[in-house]
Structure formats: C-alpha cells, structure tokens
Design an enzyme around this catalytic site. Structure first.
Site, short mmCIF file in Angstrom:
data_model
loop_
_atom_site.label_atom_id
_atom_site.label_comp_id
_atom_site.label_asym_id
_atom_site.label_seq_id
_atom_site.Cartn_x
_atom_site.Cartn_y
_atom_site.Cartn_z
N CYS A 94 -6.96 -10.33 11.74
CA CYS A 94 -5.85 -9.43 12.07
C CYS A 94 -5.99 -8.94 13.52
O CYS A 94 -5.74 -9.70 14.44
CB CYS A 94 -5.78 -8.30 11.06
SG CYS A 94 -4.24 -7.36 11.16
N HIS A 153 -5.37 -11.21 6.05
CA HIS A 153 -6.67 -10.65 5.69
C HIS A 153 -7.30 -11.47 4.58
O HIS A 153 -7.01 -11.23 3.39
CB HIS A 153 -6.50 -9.20 5.24
CG HIS A 153 -6.26 -8.26 6.36
ND1 HIS A 153 -7.29 -7.56 6.96
CD2 HIS A 153 -5.13 -7.92 7.01
CE1 HIS A 153 -6.78 -6.81 7.94
NE2 HIS A 153 -5.47 -7.02 7.99
N GLU A 190 -10.19 -11.24 3.37
CA GLU A 190 -11.02 -10.37 2.53
C GLU A 190 -10.19 -9.58 1.54
O GLU A 190 -10.73 -8.93 0.63
CB GLU A 190 -11.87 -9.44 3.40
CG GLU A 190 -11.15 -8.23 3.98
CD GLU A 190 -10.22 -8.56 5.15
OE1 GLU A 190 -10.04 -9.77 5.46
OE2 GLU A 190 -9.66 -7.62 5.72
N ASP A 236 -3.28 6.78 -12.00
CA ASP A 236 -3.31 8.21 -11.68
C ASP A 236 -4.64 8.73 -12.19
O ASP A 236 -4.94 8.62 -13.38
CB ASP A 236 -2.16 8.94 -12.38
CG ASP A 236 -0.80 8.50 -11.82
OD1 ASP A 236 0.22 8.87 -12.40
OD2 ASP A 236 -0.79 7.79 -10.81
N ASP A 294 7.95 12.11 -4.39
CA ASP A 294 8.09 12.57 -5.78
C ASP A 294 9.42 13.29 -5.93
O ASP A 294 9.48 14.52 -5.89
CB ASP A 294 6.94 13.53 -6.14
CG ASP A 294 5.58 12.84 -6.06
OD1 ASP A 294 4.63 13.44 -5.53
OD2 ASP A 294 5.49 11.67 -6.49
O1 1PR Z 1 0.41 15.62 -2.74
O2 1PR Z 1 -0.76 14.14 -1.10
O3 1PR Z 1 -2.06 15.39 -2.85
O4 1PR Z 1 -0.59 13.44 -3.43
C1 1PR Z 1 -0.59 13.57 -4.80
C2 1PR Z 1 -0.29 12.20 -5.36
O5 1PR Z 1 -0.47 12.24 -6.78
C3 1PR Z 1 1.14 11.76 -5.10
O6 1PR Z 1 1.17 10.36 -4.86
C4 1PR Z 1 1.85 12.08 -6.42
O7 1PR Z 1 2.88 11.13 -6.66
C5 1PR Z 1 0.73 11.88 -7.42
N1 1PR Z 1 0.85 12.79 -8.56
C6 1PR Z 1 0.66 14.11 -8.55
N2 1PR Z 1 0.84 14.58 -9.81
C7 1PR Z 1 1.12 13.54 -10.61
C8 1PR Z 1 1.37 13.60 -12.07
O8 1PR Z 1 1.69 12.57 -12.69
N3 1PR Z 1 1.21 14.79 -12.63
N4 1PR Z 1 1.34 11.11 -10.21
C9 1PR Z 1 1.11 12.40 -9.82
C10 1PR Z 1 2.50 10.56 -9.89
C11 1PR Z 1 3.57 8.57 -10.09
C12 1PR Z 1 3.23 7.16 -10.19
C13 1PR Z 1 3.32 6.73 -11.62
C14 1PR Z 1 4.56 5.91 -11.68
C15 1PR Z 1 4.55 4.80 -12.66
N5 1PR Z 1 2.45 9.30 -10.47
O9 1PR Z 1 2.02 6.93 -9.61
O10 1PR Z 1 2.17 6.07 -11.96
O11 1PR Z 1 5.58 6.86 -11.93
O12 1PR Z 1 4.49 5.33 -13.94
P1 1PR Z 1 5.08 4.47 -15.16
O13 1PR Z 1 5.05 3.01 -14.79
O14 1PR Z 1 4.17 4.78 -16.30
O15 1PR Z 1 6.48 4.96 -15.37
P2 1PR Z 1 -0.77 14.72 -2.47
#
Ligand code: 1PR
Length: 560
Positions: free
Chosen positions: A80, A191, A193, A239, A410
């Site tokens: 890269c 990349h 790797e 998550d 979000d």
């Molecule tokens: O604010 O910079 O500390 O980042 C926090 C990060 O954590 C952000 O990316 C935020 O989206 C994520 N987050 C915070 N709280 C939650 C929660 O679920 N309570 N997760 C969360 C958000 C969204 C996707 C999820 C998809 C697919 N998760 O990652 O996995 O919606 O889900 P599905 O296929 O089951 O429908 P910061």
C-alpha cells in the site's frame, strides 16, 4: 534470510507481524539506519497518508537508507503506502517527495462514478500473460484494497508507472496499478496481510523467492472492461461488553437493549430472579471473530459498547481482544467504542488519536467513532460547515489516512405529521407506506442522531452527520438503525438510500437483517458497498456463505 519490517510509526505493522508469525517466518524491526545493512530482505507495510509516511521516514533518519537499500538490489516488498512511496510524488500530499524509484506520480481516484476510498475486495489482471511470475498471485482470486489514491495505468499519461506495472485492477471505469515488479522490487497496492488465505499464499511465495527477477513487463495499451470485479462486502459485527459477572461477552441489542426480557428468562424459577435482565451472552469475542473469518466474512467489526472508564488506556480489555483477534483473523478489523479524548484514572490525558493509535498497534485496521462524531458534527454545523482540526475524525485521518476512520451512526426515526411539520428537515422526510413494518407508528419521519448508544438524542439529522463526517475525514460510514436493530425485519432501505445519496464515501448498511434475501435487497436497491449483520450470524440462523451464494444467484458479485 534476515528479514526486517519497516515501521515508520503509523503503519498497520501488527497485522503484518501476525501474518509472518502465522507463516513461521522470523523477522526483526528496522529501528535505526544501521539495521538496513544487516537486512537481506525488507517489507514495508503501511496505511496512512503519503505525506505522513515520508515525514515519518525523514524524522527517523530512514528515508535515505531505505532508498539506498532498494538501490542495492536486495529484495523489497512494499504494501500500500510501501508501494506509493516508490513514486516521485502524490496528489495526496503536495510538496512531499517520494523515493523516486518509479518515475511517476500517485493520483486520486475520480469519485464521480464510484465511492472513494476504494475499500473492499477486487481482482487483479497480470499485464504479461506469458510470464506469470510465480510469486503466489493469481487472477482468479480477490485481494483487499483500502485507498483513495493510486498509480493510474495509462501508458500515454503515466509511462513511468506503466514501465513498472505488473498487474492492474479496475475500479469503476479506472484502471490502476495493483502491483509493481522489477528485479528486487515487488509491491502491492492491496493488503495481502488482510486478504485471507490468498494473501497469506502470496506473502509465503515471496518469502520463498523474494527476488523473482521479473524481466521488464511490456507496456500495453489496455482499456477498462464494461464492469469491474469489485465485490460487495459482508461484515460480521460483534457488540462487546462486560456481563454482570464482569466477563467480556459478545452481546446483541434488540433496538439497542442488550438485556434479556423477563419472559426470556429460563423456565427454572431458581434462575429466573438472577437471569431476568441479564446481558445477552452470545459468545466470546475472539472465538466468534475466528469463526466468522473461517466462514468467509470480508471484514469484522468489534464494538465496545460500554467503554471501560475505570481502565487506563493500556489496560483496556478491548485492546487485549483486538490483539487476540488480529492474531488469528487475516481480513480487516474495525474496532469501535470509546474512540475519543479520555483521561486515565491517574489523571493522564489520552487524546482520541492516542486511543486510536493503541488500537492500530494492537492490530486494528480501522477505528469506528460514534458519539464523538455527533459532537464534532454539531461544532461543524455551528462553524459554518467548517472543521476546527481538533475532532477525532480529523486528527486520526490526518495521521493514518481517511481509510482508517469509520463513523458509526446510531439514528432513530423521529415521527412527524407531514401536513403540519415545519422543522428544518423537511427535505429529509420519508413518507411511510401502508406495507411498512412500522406503518402504525406514523405517516412520516426523519432520522435523528443519537449518542451514548442511543441513550440520548441530539438535534442532528442523519444527513447532517453523514456530510459532516465526510467533510471531517471519515473514509466510510457504518449506518446502523436503532429502529431495525435486532428485529430481523430487514435493513431500513429508506434510511440507507437517503444517506447513500448524500455522500461520496462508502456506506455500510447495518441493522435488521433477518435472512439472506435482505442482503440482496439492500445491495440491489441502495447501491451500498457493504452490509453488516450480527444477530443472525451469532444465533447461526443464517451463514455468511449462504448470504454470499444468495448474492451470486442474484447476479451480485461476492468473494467466495
Ligand atoms: O459512542 O464512539 O463510544 O461508540 C459506541 C459504539 O457502540 C457505536 O458504534 C454504537 O453503534 C455501538 N453501540 C452502543 N450501544 C449499543 C447497543 O446495542 N446498546 N451497538 C451499540 C450498536 C449496532 C450494530 C448492530 C447492528 C446489527 N450495534 O453494531 O450489531 O445493528 O444488528 P442485527 O444484525 O442483529 O440487527 P462510541
């Protein structure tokens, strides 16, 4: 072989180190100019901006020794940025002079017909069909690219680059140099790797035969084909948070609520009181990451959904997870959650760049910024749509390149009456249809941004945040949907279309996938470059391979 790796301070060197360890290859790090004398083979990996790389080499007194090493005829493998610094200059960093080994320049992709950066998997075509060198590359596989700038392949405009070109790749309607090869020099724009087994094979072949002595390849006039081979990416997302016993687990929200409902509690009454409201536990992060890599995920995303305030930066549990995942996963890793200015418990201030750098050194390829991006967007809007140079997006993109910066959005629907709504987001309103799963909730809505994982709404629309993120240095948007998260109802296509037409950078659709056809729908109807899921993969209801076969059956290119 005395193999050395060159780390100029902002490369994703840990990923390459992990690859070499997996291949059983010993290596040392270049730590001073004298080390070049001892090296009999050198690999220079790197992401980040051209200017930062050149500046980093000069600051460490490595620029001239590197040029002398290459001119000495000893084997060099550039990755890269390690390819781009061979050139004289780059449009990315006017005024920065490259090594000048290749008499040509690096230019930016044209983004009128495609998203830039070029982030994802694409194929390569050898220029010299007769003499296919056996350094482990082949035309039937895909490699991972992540860059906004490239050496364009055009023998009239860039004859110097064409002299060195070994393989080309087409992105949109542009042809660029995917790899260069001449005697001791071999370098790839992609990349290896991070290109899974195909990439490991390529590095392994080079290690076995580092100076392949390729004769000069012919300069051919070749034209772009009708369609490029760029694939749609399938991303598995984990998550991650501590459960009530303090163990790090992969959890999954249902509209961001990660706790079991009382009626989810197991039948055994003795447990009901302890597990009602327990954090859903869907497995261990590294084990799931390894599983998804083996199943063919194109990228993995690990989100720390409760950033651990009580831990000093270097003890962040998520760093250990990143290191362990990067040691067994050879596709791009995005790490998010808590990428912001913080203070260690002992009062030591840590900038967002410090936090991001710790994750890059641990093996992350991209960092994802959530809440901080919303606050930066608010300042950007208040400042006449201009940045102040202090946001996490700006500082991290400046140091590592925008392709290393993802903004995680979000949004939650804000329902309004379209007849009476007179707010600032009229042109972003979506009018619901009777067959919409949420038809009963309101006739129209706009998408409102939230921070702290959906716990607080802000008066920023998803279009404002997306455009602010693009302007401030994000290379990609991870577009979640609180309304669809965990529902299995399918991606919120109205949301994805709205954001996709608002920016020129790639968009990852996220939230709501319930079956393989939902992926076909989102790619076919919105044009996004990638789609992400969590719950259906964790619960093993749908496999990644099943999704990719459904895409191919629908005529959508996927890496299988
Ligand atoms: O604010 O910079 O500390 O980042 C926090 C990060 O954590 C952000 O990316 C935020 O989206 C994520 N987050 C915070 N709280 C939650 C929660 O679920 N309570 N997760 C969360 C958000 C969204 C996707 C999820 C998809 C697919 N998760 O990652 O996995 O919606 O889900 P599905 O296929 O089951 O429908 P910061």
């Amino acid at each position: 072989m005395r193999l050395y790796l060159l780390d100029y301070g902002a490369g994703n060197v840990q990923s390459l180190a992990n690859t070499l360890t997996r291949l059983g290859q010993e290596f040392k790090w270049i730590s001073s100019p004298a080390d070049f004398d001892d090296a009999t083979a050198l690999i220079f990996p790197g992401v980040g901006s051209f200017g930062s790389a050149i500046q980093g080499l000069h600051e460490r007194g490595l620029f001239e020794p590197l040029r002398a090493y290459i001119k000495s005829g000893r084997p060099y493998f550039g990755i890269c940025i390690g390819l781009q610094v061979l050139f004289q200059s780059s449009a990315e960093s006017p005024g920065s002079e490259g090594l000048g080994i290749i008499p040509s320049s690096i230019e930016r992709f044209d983004d009128t017909d495609k998203s830039v950066p070029h982030i994802g998997w694409n194929s390569t075509d050898f220029l010299d069909q007769a003499q296919k060198p056996d350094e482990g590359m082949n035309e039937t596989t895909y490699y991972y690219f992540v860059h906004s700038f490239c050496a364009k392949y055009d023998i009239e405009k860039y004859p110097g680059a064409a002299e060195w070109a070994h393989a080309t790749t087409q992105y949109g309607t542009e042809l660029f140099v995917a790899s260069v090869s001449r005697s001791n020099v071999f370098a790839t724009q992609f990349h290896p790797e991070k290109s899974g087994a195909a990439g490991l094979d390529l590095i392994d072949a080079w290690l076995k035969n580092p100076a392949v002595g390729i004769p000069k390849t012919p300069r051919l006039i070749i034209r772009p084909q009708g369609l490029h081979n760029f694939t749609k990416r399938i991303i598995a997302c984990m998550d991650v948070r501590a459960n009530d016993d303090g163990d790090l687990v992969v959890t999954k929200g249902d509209q961001y609520d990660v706790r079991e409902k009382a009626d989810d509690a197991p039948a055994d009454a003795t447990l009901a009181t302890t597990t009602a409201g327990a954090v859903r536990n869907l497995g261990k992060p590294v084990a799931l990451a390894a599983r998804y890599y083996e199943q063919g995920a194109d990228e993995l995303c690990l989100l720390n959904i409760t950033s651990f305030r009580h831990s000093p930066l270097q003890d962040q549990p998520m760093l250990a997870v990143t290191r362990a995942a990067a040691a067994c996963v050879f596709v791009p890793l995005t790490i998010g959650g808590g990428i912001k200015d913080t203070t260690d418990p002992d009062g030591t201030p840590r900038s967002a760049l410090d936090v991001a750098s710790a994750y890059f050194r641990a093996g992350a390829d991209k960092v994802s910024i959530g809440s901080e991006a919303v606050y930066a967007a608010e300042r950007w809007l208040a400042n006449g749509r201009k940045g102040d140079g202090k946001s996490a997006m700006e500082t991290i993109a400046h140091a590592y390149g925008r392709q290393a910066v993802v903004v995680s959005i979000d949004p939650r629907r804000a329902y309004v009456n379209p007849e009476t709504y007179d707010g600032p987001f009229k042109n972003e309103l979506v009018l619901g249809t009777a067959d919409s799963p949420e038809a009963d909730r309101g006739k129209a809505w706009w998408y409102q941004c939230t921070v702290s994982g959906g716990r607080e709404t802000r008066n920023v629309s998803v279009v404002q945040l997306a455009q602010a993120a693009e302007a401030l240095g994000a290379g990609e948007l991870l577009l979640n949907s609180i309304d669809r998260d965990g529902t299995g109802l399918g991606f919120d296509l109205d949301l994805v279309k709205l954001v996709k037409r608002s920016v020129r950078i790639p968009v990852v659709a996220s939230s709501g996938a319930g079956n393989a056809s939902h992926f076909v729908d989102v790619f076919r109807e919105t044009g996004v470059e990638a789609a992400l899921a969590a719950g259906i993969f964790h619960r093993e209801e749908v496999g990644i391979t099943e999704v990719k076969h459904a895409l191919q059956a629908a005529g959508i290119n996927a890496r299988i």
